[in-house]
Design an enzyme around this catalytic site. Sequence first.
Site, PDB file in Angstrom:
ATOM      1  N   LYS A  48       0.693  -0.862   0.070  1.00  0.00           N
ATOM      2  CA  LYS A  48      -0.165   0.349   0.450  1.00  0.00           C
ATOM      3  C   LYS A  48       0.632   0.958  -0.017  1.00  0.00           C
ATOM      4  O   LYS A  48       1.351   1.209   0.792  1.00  0.00           O
ATOM      5  CB  LYS A  48      -1.305   0.345   1.673  1.00  0.00           C
ATOM      6  CG  LYS A  48      -2.071   0.806   1.267  1.00  0.00           C
ATOM      7  CD  LYS A  48      -2.740   0.878   2.594  1.00  0.00           C
ATOM      8  CE  LYS A  48      -2.490   0.789   3.666  1.00  0.00           C
ATOM      9  NZ  LYS A  48      -3.328   0.613   4.792  1.00  0.00           N
ATOM     10  N   CYS A  76       2.427  17.107  -6.302  1.00  0.00           N
ATOM     11  CA  CYS A  76       2.216  17.339  -7.857  1.00  0.00           C
ATOM     12  C   CYS A  76       2.984  17.655  -8.714  1.00  0.00           C
ATOM     13  O   CYS A  76       3.964  18.462  -8.158  1.00  0.00           O
ATOM     14  CB  CYS A  76       1.170  18.117  -7.869  1.00  0.00           C
ATOM     15  SG  CYS A  76       0.394  18.576  -9.224  1.00  0.00           S
ATOM     16  N   HIS A  80      -1.019  16.056 -14.362  1.00  0.00           N
ATOM     17  CA  HIS A  80      -2.119  15.302 -15.124  1.00  0.00           C
ATOM     18  C   HIS A  80      -2.508  16.553 -16.007  1.00  0.00           C
ATOM     19  O   HIS A  80      -3.837  15.681 -16.678  1.00  0.00           O
ATOM     20  CB  HIS A  80      -3.371  15.998 -13.375  1.00  0.00           C
ATOM     21  CG  HIS A  80      -2.543  17.388 -13.387  1.00  0.00           C
ATOM     22  ND1 HIS A  80      -2.225  17.678 -12.487  1.00  0.00           N
ATOM     23  CD2 HIS A  80      -3.164  19.243 -13.450  1.00  0.00           C
ATOM     24  CE1 HIS A  80      -1.898  19.387 -12.005  1.00  0.00           C
ATOM     25  NE2 HIS A  80      -2.977  19.350 -12.984  1.00  0.00           N
TER      26      HIS A  80
HETATM   27  S1  FES Z   1       0.474  15.200 -10.651  1.00  0.00           S
HETATM   28 FE1  FES Z   1      -1.190  17.310 -11.219  1.00  0.00          FE
HETATM   29  S2  FES Z   1      -2.386  15.664 -10.205  1.00  0.00           S
HETATM   30 FE2  FES Z   1      -0.597  14.082 -10.484  1.00  0.00          FE
END
Ligand code: FES
Length: 100
Positions: A48, A76, A80
């Site tokens: 996990k 982040c 994304h």
């Molecule tokens: S890189 Fe930004 S949420 Fe995953």
Amino acid sequence: MPEFRDWTTLIPLGASIAAVTFLTYKAFGPGSKKKNMINPDIRKDLAKVADVFDIEDIGDKVSFCRCWRSKKFPYCDGTHNKVNQETGDNVGPVVLKHKE
Ligand code: FES
């Protein structure tokens, strides 16, 4: 003596069996499980993935990855945006910051 049937009459049956076999392989064969995983490759040696941070150690603001594709995971790094373009998804980070 049984009547000889033209082998072409077996094509629909053969095609049906091939289609069912192919779809079953796609659904349950090797690689099918990984394709459905949220985490494709971060710390796969662990049972996990969990991270703990002391709130005092967080600066003014920090962004945590929720797409599981960041090269700086758990932070982040903006990956994304690329993931969203490729998949049509809308994931983004969770941002923690101190009240102003
Ligand atoms: S890189 Fe930004 S949420 Fe995953």
